[in-house]
Scaffold this motif. Structure first.
Motif, PDB file in Angstrom:
ATOM      1  N   GLU A 202       0.820  -1.205   0.000  1.00 40.96           N
ATOM      2  CA  GLU A 202       0.000   0.000   0.000  1.00 40.96           C
ATOM      3  C   GLU A 202       0.859   1.262   0.000  1.00 40.96           C
ATOM      4  OE1 GLU A 202      -3.625   0.045   2.534  1.00 40.96           O
ATOM      5  OE2 GLU A 202      -2.950  -1.947   3.078  1.00 40.96           O
TER       6      GLU A 202
ATOM      7  N   VAL B 111       3.580  -8.692  -7.145  1.00 44.12           N
ATOM      8  CA  VAL B 111       2.577  -8.226  -8.100  1.00 44.12           C
ATOM      9  C   VAL B 111       3.293  -7.854  -9.388  1.00 44.12           C
ATOM     10  CG1 VAL B 111       0.625  -6.715  -8.460  1.00 44.12           C
ATOM     11  CG2 VAL B 111       1.332  -7.251  -6.147  1.00 44.12           C
TER      12      VAL B 111
ATOM     13  N   VAL C  63       2.863  -3.613 -12.607  1.00 45.01           N
ATOM     14  CA  VAL C  63       2.028  -2.680 -11.858  1.00 45.01           C
ATOM     15  C   VAL C  63       1.981  -1.279 -12.460  1.00 45.01           C
ATOM     16  CG1 VAL C  63       2.116  -3.814  -9.642  1.00 45.01           C
ATOM     17  CG2 VAL C  63       3.940  -2.259 -10.288  1.00 45.01           C
TER      18      VAL C  63
ATOM     19  N   GLY D  53      -2.825  -6.358  -9.028  1.00 45.15           N
ATOM     20  CA  GLY D  53      -2.353  -4.984  -9.113  1.00 45.15           C
ATOM     21  C   GLY D  53      -1.989  -4.481  -7.739  1.00 45.15           C
ATOM     22  N   LEU D  54      -1.385  -3.307  -7.702  1.00 42.35           N
ATOM     23  CA  LEU D  54      -1.048  -2.721  -6.406  1.00 42.35           C
ATOM     24  C   LEU D  54      -2.324  -2.472  -5.634  1.00 42.35           C
ATOM     25  CD1 LEU D  54       1.753  -0.136  -7.103  1.00 42.35           C
ATOM     26  CD2 LEU D  54       1.926  -2.362  -6.029  1.00 42.35           C
ATOM     27  N   PRO D  55      -2.276  -2.553  -4.298  1.00 41.73           N
ATOM     28  CA  PRO D  55      -3.494  -2.366  -3.514  1.00 41.73           C
ATOM     29  C   PRO D  55      -4.087  -0.981  -3.749  1.00 41.73           C
ATOM     30  CG  PRO D  55      -1.665  -3.032  -2.112  1.00 41.73           C
ATOM     31  CD  PRO D  55      -1.107  -2.800  -3.461  1.00 41.73           C
TER      32      PRO D  55
ATOM     33  N   ILE E  82      -6.132  -6.793  -0.106  1.00 39.34           N
ATOM     34  CA  ILE E  82      -4.879  -6.093  -0.408  1.00 39.34           C
ATOM     35  C   ILE E  82      -4.530  -6.379  -1.855  1.00 39.34           C
ATOM     36  CG2 ILE E  82      -2.473  -5.767   0.271  1.00 39.34           C
ATOM     37  CD1 ILE E  82      -3.302  -6.929   2.987  1.00 39.34           C
TER      38      ILE E  82
END
Lengths: 125, 519
Positions: free
Chosen positions: A73, A121, A124, B28-30, B62
């Motif tokens: 995050e 991930v 991105v 993907g990113l959170p 997340i």
């Protein structure tokens, strides 16, 4: 593990784990902690597939717990944008050519007394 | 990776449209993306829902979470989608089966602690859900009573997200203290019942109120200050019969949309709305940028709208009443949608004759110049005056009369009974026409399908002299029918017509009283 591990140590440990993960996936780590005026790329790796060589620029974020949120995050849009610029700079400096490039992110949670947990991930930004 | 959906309702005016809330957990990113034309209150749902879910023992995914509110082209506003978003997100994570949400509409705002807060418009939203074929609504516990007013749909009240999860998993519900909401608006219907007997004298004006109540006619009160104009206007709703079930549901739905707490029961008494003269156009006819809220005229639907000190209102406010006065509804156009609200209200205007209030009053000393008096009267424009059925002048009471009048004042209950009888006659006569009262009947129906009263010469004469417009003729006819209904006659005669004409023109208050007291 020392009880008072510094931020830097946590970061390095996270990056070690991230490198191991990328290599486990069959990628070849080319460079770590490449710095320039604009900032730093944590890991540059190469992945060769059917479509040719893919350069992977990877941002690693490591935290020792979830009380401030998941490490992923903390990877913001601005950071991703910088990373893309850095990727171009890196390629120019190294005179590298690739059929494609990709930006990945890896979040590492190093909670005390627990197995580290990695979240990878792909693509991105 | 995973997706799920739940259902909510978007309210456009009183009309509800089903909105599908989809949640998709992707790679993907959170990040949480909310799409589907949300307004700012809805956009902030992201942050509310996130905190609420984390504080309810669940996790916010997340990864890249996309929430879509479909149809994507319909602008959506308000906070009542919160719990539908939460439900979709939890279902996408597999906390409970997505099939649990099928055929259910969920409504409610969530607090950061995961408890549900009441939202406006639960009643019309529930009606829309039933109409769209949904079999269950899940609403904030405090509003379960309101939703239960709609027959034929299962209502489930929940106090928090933890209760929602337990309910959809079929587990025993945890105990949760429902949210206490401060400063909630109580419905106007929970009001006082004022008695007509409290008003001293003004027999003639009281009778005008009786006629207006019986036939739902619009009135204009004019007279010096302190003679009881406001007191009488406040007592008109008390003369009206209870609302019929269909009307009660419609009135309650409007009030729910306006944000009044219905306190678990339908509004069965005709509503009363008396906005102050500083009111804006939007507050009177309804408005709002994206989600239009009903205004005072819609809150007075099937009831009474009283504008005290009418000349003090902004001219634009008064003129805005023209169309709803005729059509009984208001359509608010915005760039993205049109909202339609019912507005079949009974208008009562009260005005002083001049700024000092003493013009044309026997024994009064008016200090205003003729021009000022004229300007003041002109503030209520011709078109508005033309839409008024009864012009009622008030005279100050004499001291001797005050004593006598105090003794034999009729109570509201007695008058309301006569009004109810007159309404029954109207309903029988107008059965099948779609109208219920004389005040609503169209001019065409009045002239073609009902017998014309005798003695129409008086009306023709008034038209010839330019004292009565074509609309005025219909108004006089309607009034004469109401007067006949109150007198128990089947067809209005010359007397009724003469009374109606005098009431409409409001020229000779004395003459009306004598004639009315006659039979």
């Amino acid at each position: 593990m020392a009880a008072t591990e510094s931020k830097k140590q946590i970061g390095v440990r996270g990056e070690d784990l991230a490198c191991a993960e990328l290599e486990r996936q069959g990628m070849q780590v080319l460079e770590r902690n490449w710095r320039c005026r604009l900032g730093e790329i944590d890991i540059v790796a190469a992945e060769s597939g059917a479509a040719g060589l893919t350069l992977v620029f990877c941002e690693v974020k490591c935290r020792s717990g979830l009380s401030f949120g998941h490490p992923l995050e903390a990877i913001t849009y601005t950071k991703m944008r910088t990373l893309r610029q850095l990727a171009a700079l890196w390629m120019r400096e190294h005179r590298m050519k690739a059929s494609s490039i990709r930006v990945d992110a890896i979040g590492v949670v190093l909670a005390p007394e627990q197995e580290p947990s990695l979240t990878h991930v792909r693509a991105v930004g | 990776m995973a997706s799920a959906c739940s259902w909510s309702v978007a309210l456009v005016g009183l009309e509800g449209r089903i909105v599908e809330v989809e949640a998709d957990i992707g790679a993907g990113l959170p990040r949480t993306v909310l799409v589907g034309l949300p307004d700012s209150a809805l956009y902030q749902a992201r942050d509310r829902c996130k905190a609420a879910i984390s504080n309810s023992g669940q996790e916010w995914p997340i990864s890249l979470l996309t929430i879509n509110l479909s149809p994507a082209t319909l602008p959506k506003a308000g906070s009542h989608y919160d719990i539908a978003i939460v439900a979709a997100v939890l279902a996408a994570q597999g906390i409970f089966g997505a099939e649990q949400l099928r055929r259910s509409v969920v409504l409610g705002e969530v607090g950061l602690d995961g408890r549900l807060r009441p939202v406006r418009g639960v009643l019309p939203a529930t009606l829309a859900a039933r109409q769209a074929g949904f079999t269950r609504v899940i609403v904030p516990l405090r509003q379960a009573g309101e939703a239960q007013l709609v027959a034929g749909i299962e209502v489930f009240g929940i106090a928090s997200i933890t209760q929602l999860v337990a309910f959809l998993r079929g587990e025993p519900m945890p105990l949760v203290e429902p949210v206490e909401v401060m400063g909630e608006q109580a419905g106007q219907h929970a009001g006082r019942r004022l008695d007509l007997a409290d008003v001293v004298g003004q027999v003639e004006a009281k009778w005008a109120c009786e006629v207006a109540a019986a036939g739902r006619h619009h009135m204009l009160f004019h007279g010096p200050p302190g003679v009881g104009k406001t007191m009488l206007a406040e007592r008109v709703p008390g003369l009206l019969p209870d609302l019929e079930v269909h009307d009660a549901l419609e009135v309650s739905a409007v009030h729910s949309l306006a944000g009044f707490n219905l306190a678990d029961e339908l509004i069965t008494r005709p509503p009363y709305s008396d906005p102050h003269h500083s009111a804006s156009v939007a507050s009177i006819v309804g408005g709002g940028q994206r989600m239009a809220k009903p205004g005072a005229i819609s809150c007075a639907h099937k009831g009474v709208l009283f504008l005290d000190e009418a000349p003090e209102f902004q001219p634009a406010v008064l003129e805005a009443l023209r169309t709803p006065l005729e059509s009984g509804m208001i359509t608010l156009g915005r760039s993205e949608l049109h909202a339609r609200f019912p507005a079949r209200f009974q208008l009562i205007l009260a005005a002083n004759p001049c700024p000092c209030g003493q013009a044309a009053t026997p024994g009064g000393h008016c200090h205003c110049t003729p021009m000022v008096v004229r300007r003041y009267a002109e503030k209520i424009s011709g078109p508005i005056r033309d839409r008024i059925d009864i012009n009622q002048g008030f005279l100050p009471l004499r001291k001797a009369y005050l004593k006598v009048a105090r003794q034999r004042a009729e109570s509201s209950a007695v008058v309301a009974e006569r009004v109810l009888e007159a309404r029954d006659r109207q309903r029988r006569r107008l059965a099948g026409s779609g109208w219920q009262t004389n005040g609503e009947v169209s001019g065409t129906y009045l002239r073609r399908h009902l017998p014309l009263p005798d003695g129409l010469q008086a009306v023709d004469e008034a038209v010839d002299r330019g004292r009565l417009s074509a609309r005025g003729v219909d108004k006089v006819l309607r009034l004469s029918w109401t007067v006949a209904d109150l007198a128990g006659r089947d067809v209005p005669g010359g007397d009724e017509l003469a009374i109606a004409l005098a009431m409409r023109r409001g020229e000779q208050p004395g003459a009306v009283r004598q004639e009315a007291a006659g039979p």
